[in-house]
Design a protein around this motif. Structure first.
Motif, PDB file in Angstrom:
ATOM      1  N   ALA A   1     -27.198 -92.613 -22.397  1.00 34.56           N
ATOM      2  CA  ALA A   1     -28.104 -93.261 -23.348  1.00 34.56           C
ATOM      3  C   ALA A   1     -29.480 -92.608 -23.301  1.00 34.56           C
ATOM      4  O   ALA A   1     -30.115 -92.390 -24.337  1.00 34.56           O
ATOM      5  CB  ALA A   1     -28.214 -94.758 -23.040  1.00 34.56           C
ATOM      6  N   ALA A   2     -29.936 -92.279 -22.082  1.00 35.98           N
ATOM      7  CA  ALA A   2     -31.237 -91.628 -21.926  1.00 35.98           C
ATOM      8  C   ALA A   2     -31.243 -90.257 -22.603  1.00 35.98           C
ATOM      9  O   ALA A   2     -32.223 -89.872 -23.255  1.00 35.98           O
ATOM     10  CB  ALA A   2     -31.579 -91.487 -20.448  1.00 35.98           C
ATOM     11  N   ASP A   3     -30.148 -89.511 -22.461  1.00 35.62           N
ATOM     12  CA  ASP A   3     -30.050 -88.200 -23.112  1.00 35.62           C
ATOM     13  C   ASP A   3     -30.139 -88.338 -24.633  1.00 35.62           C
ATOM     14  O   ASP A   3     -30.806 -87.541 -25.316  1.00 35.62           O
ATOM     15  CB  ASP A   3     -28.730 -87.516 -22.741  1.00 35.62           C
ATOM     16  N   GLU A   4     -29.469 -89.320 -25.179  1.00 38.12           N
ATOM     17  CA  GLU A   4     -29.490 -89.528 -26.631  1.00 38.12           C
ATOM     18  C   GLU A   4     -30.876 -89.930 -27.120  1.00 38.12           C
ATOM     19  O   GLU A   4     -31.337 -89.471 -28.177  1.00 38.12           O
ATOM     20  CB  GLU A   4     -28.481 -90.612 -27.010  1.00 38.12           C
ATOM     21  N   LEU A   5     -31.549 -90.774 -26.344  1.00 35.72           N
ATOM     22  CA  LEU A   5     -32.857 -91.298 -26.761  1.00 35.72           C
ATOM     23  C   LEU A   5     -34.018 -90.410 -26.349  1.00 35.72           C
ATOM     24  O   LEU A   5     -35.171 -90.693 -26.676  1.00 35.72           O
ATOM     25  CB  LEU A   5     -33.051 -92.702 -26.164  1.00 35.72           C
ATOM     26  N   CYS A   6     -33.695 -89.331 -25.594  1.00 36.20           N
ATOM     27  CA  CYS A   6     -34.728 -88.380 -25.126  1.00 36.20           C
ATOM     28  C   CYS A   6     -35.761 -89.068 -24.233  1.00 36.20           C
ATOM     29  O   CYS A   6     -36.978 -88.853 -24.369  1.00 36.20           O
ATOM     30  CB  CYS A   6     -35.406 -87.693 -26.310  1.00 36.20           C
ATOM     31  N   VAL A   7     -35.280 -89.920 -23.348  1.00 28.92           N
ATOM     32  CA  VAL A   7     -36.148 -90.561 -22.354  1.00 28.92           C
ATOM     33  C   VAL A   7     -35.462 -90.434 -20.996  1.00 28.92           C
ATOM     34  O   VAL A   7     -34.363 -89.898 -20.876  1.00 28.92           O
ATOM     35  CB  VAL A   7     -36.399 -92.049 -22.705  1.00 28.92           C
ATOM     36  N   SER A   8     -36.102 -90.956 -19.966  1.00 26.02           N
ATOM     37  CA  SER A   8     -35.516 -90.886 -18.626  1.00 26.02           C
ATOM     38  C   SER A   8     -34.479 -91.991 -18.438  1.00 26.02           C
ATOM     39  O   SER A   8     -34.505 -93.026 -19.123  1.00 26.02           O
ATOM     40  CB  SER A   8     -36.604 -90.999 -17.562  1.00 26.02           C
ATOM     41  N   GLN A   9     -33.597 -91.770 -17.454  1.00 25.45           N
ATOM     42  CA  GLN A   9     -32.581 -92.776 -17.140  1.00 25.45           C
ATOM     43  C   GLN A   9     -33.229 -94.066 -16.672  1.00 25.45           C
ATOM     44  O   GLN A   9     -32.789 -95.166 -17.019  1.00 25.45           O
ATOM     45  CB  GLN A   9     -31.636 -92.209 -16.082  1.00 25.45           C
ATOM     46  N   SER A  10     -34.314 -93.945 -15.895  1.00 26.84           N
ATOM     47  CA  SER A  10     -34.990 -95.145 -15.390  1.00 26.84           C
ATOM     48  C   SER A  10     -35.647 -95.930 -16.513  1.00 26.84           C
ATOM     49  O   SER A  10     -35.736 -97.164 -16.455  1.00 26.84           O
ATOM     50  CB  SER A  10     -36.034 -94.754 -14.340  1.00 26.84           C
ATOM     51  N   ALA A  11     -36.117 -95.199 -17.581  1.00 27.85           N
ATOM     52  CA  ALA A  11     -36.732 -95.895 -18.719  1.00 27.85           C
ATOM     53  C   ALA A  11     -35.709 -96.784 -19.414  1.00 27.85           C
ATOM     54  O   ALA A  11     -36.017 -97.932 -19.790  1.00 27.85           O
ATOM     55  CB  ALA A  11     -37.317 -94.881 -19.691  1.00 27.85           C
ATOM     56  N   VAL A  12     -34.494 -96.286 -19.587  1.00 24.13           N
ATOM     57  CA  VAL A  12     -33.446 -97.096 -20.204  1.00 24.13           C
ATOM     58  C   VAL A  12     -33.105 -98.284 -19.314  1.00 24.13           C
ATOM     59  O   VAL A  12     -32.990 -99.423 -19.790  1.00 24.13           O
ATOM     60  CB  VAL A  12     -32.187 -96.237 -20.453  1.00 24.13           C
ATOM     61  N   SER A  13     -32.943 -98.037 -18.011  1.00 18.84           N
ATOM     62  CA  SER A  13     -32.590 -99.110 -17.079  1.00 18.84           C
ATOM     63  C   SER A  13     -33.642-100.207 -17.077  1.00 18.84           C
ATOM     64  O   SER A  13     -33.313-101.406 -17.147  1.00 18.84           O
ATOM     65  CB  SER A  13     -32.427 -98.524 -15.671  1.00 18.84           C
ATOM     66  N   GLN A  14     -34.921 -99.822 -17.018  1.00 21.00           N
ATOM     67  CA  GLN A  14     -36.002-100.814 -16.992  1.00 21.00           C
ATOM     68  C   GLN A  14     -36.076-101.590 -18.294  1.00 21.00           C
ATOM     69  O   GLN A  14     -36.331-102.792 -18.300  1.00 21.00           O
ATOM     70  CB  GLN A  14     -37.342-100.115 -16.715  1.00 21.00           C
ATOM     71  N   LYS A  15     -35.853-100.894 -19.433  1.00 20.29           N
ATOM     72  CA  LYS A  15     -35.922-101.578 -20.722  1.00 20.29           C
ATOM     73  C   LYS A  15     -34.805-102.621 -20.829  1.00 20.29           C
ATOM     74  O   LYS A  15     -35.024-103.742 -21.333  1.00 20.29           O
ATOM     75  CB  LYS A  15     -35.780-100.557 -21.850  1.00 20.29           C
TER      76      LYS A  15
END
Length: 318
Positions: A26-40
């Motif tokens: 998901a992070a790769d698709e959204l161009c953000v970090s893995q931790s950003a997705v997890s925290q969101k």
């Protein structure tokens, strides 16, 4: 009691993670970090008051609530995206940006644009008139009208008509100083292009040398950096100019400029150009079809042999 909807961004992050069952993908698709997705997602779960995922060491699994929510969020985001794309597409269908040189715009294109707006009022045309050609690949410009752009495999080029160069002067100047031979140019003023290497420019020095004339003073006279200024100065009787047919044909037809010496030089072609991938856009197809109609009319009404010189006396140099 209804609850307040979570932020759209949080729902986007959840939808991507649920679709991939992976925060990393998901992070790769959204161009953000893995931790950003997890925290969101954690903040979304805190806001909702229940877990959306069961987190295992190497796998995400949707909870019952997450499995209920995912297809609704997924379908809603697709519908939102499709609606935005449709609105954007409709907006693009109305807009058309066209590039050409300033002198070509003022002398040839602008007098004809009223016909285009009358026939196609649904197309919002933006005209960009600049000396420097744009980078067509950034798609800021949809269509260009140019004196050729070279062989570029990604570009579509269609010839509108050939251009010609010949000397012109006003009737008033010729009354004061009749000019029947090239040598007599020493008795008058020459009007020069101050940017002789630029597109649409002309050069008296080159033109005379090609005809074997070397004793004409090309160092004096008026100089202008735009072709329409040169044409205006010639009409006002300030001197003799090298005119481009596409820019002076109307003035010649109306008798405001007189071609001299029976000498016409064939020059570059005038082309309509665009990226090949844009050629089937409806507004691009419409403008190119209209432009070719206008070019055909121009050639029919203002052909060299009709308004400049009779065929039997004109010398056209390739």
């Amino acid at each position: 009691m209804s609850i307040r909807l979570p932020p759209l961004e949080a729902l986007r992050y959840f939808e991507a993670a649920a679709r991939h069952l992976s925060f990393t993908l998901a992070a790769d698709e959204l161009c953000v970090s893995q931790s950003a997705v997890s925290q969101k997602v954690i903040k979304l779960e805190d806001r909702l008051g229940y877990k959306l995922f069961e987190r295992h060491s190497r796998q995400l699994v949707l909870t019952e609530q997450g499995a209920t929510l995912f297809p609704v969020i997924h379908a809603s985001l697709i519908e939102i995206r499709d609606s935005l794309n449709k609105i954007e597409s409709n907006g693009q269908m109305r807009k058309l940006t066209v590039y050409c040189m300033p002198s070509f715009a003022s002398s040839w294109l602008l007098p004809r644009l009223h016909d285009f707006h009358t026939r196609y009022p649904h197309i919002d045309l933006n005209l960009v008139a600049e000396l420097a050609e744009p980078n067509f690949h950034n798609e800021i410009v949809d269509i260009g009208i140019c004196h050729g752009i070279g062989d570029q495999p990604t570009m579509e080029q269609q010839l509108l008509f050939w251009d010609y160069v010949y000397p012109v002067a006003s009737p008033a100047l010729l009354e004061q100083c009749p000019l029947t031979t090239l040598q007599e140019l020493n008795t008058t003023v020459l009007i020069h292009d101050s940017l002789p290497q630029a597109k649409l420019s002309t050069s008296w020095q080159r033109w005379l040398v090609e005809r074997g004339i070397r004793n004409i003073d090309c160092g004096s006279g008026y100089r202008f950096n735009q072709a329409d200024f040169i044409v205006r100065a010639a009409i006002d009787g300030r001197g003799v100019a090298l005119g481009r047919h596409v820019l002076v044909a109307h003035e010649v037809q109306q008798g405001r400029l007189i071609p001299l010496f029976g000498d016409v030089e064939k020059d570059d072609g005038v082309y309509v150009v665009c990226l090949k991938k844009l050629i089937h856009r409806p507004q691009v197809e419409t403008f190119m079809h209209w432009l070719k109609e206008q070019a055909h009319t121009f050639e029919s009404e203002m052909a060299i042999d009709k308004i400049v010189f009779p065929k039997e006396v004109a010398e056209i140099r390739s």
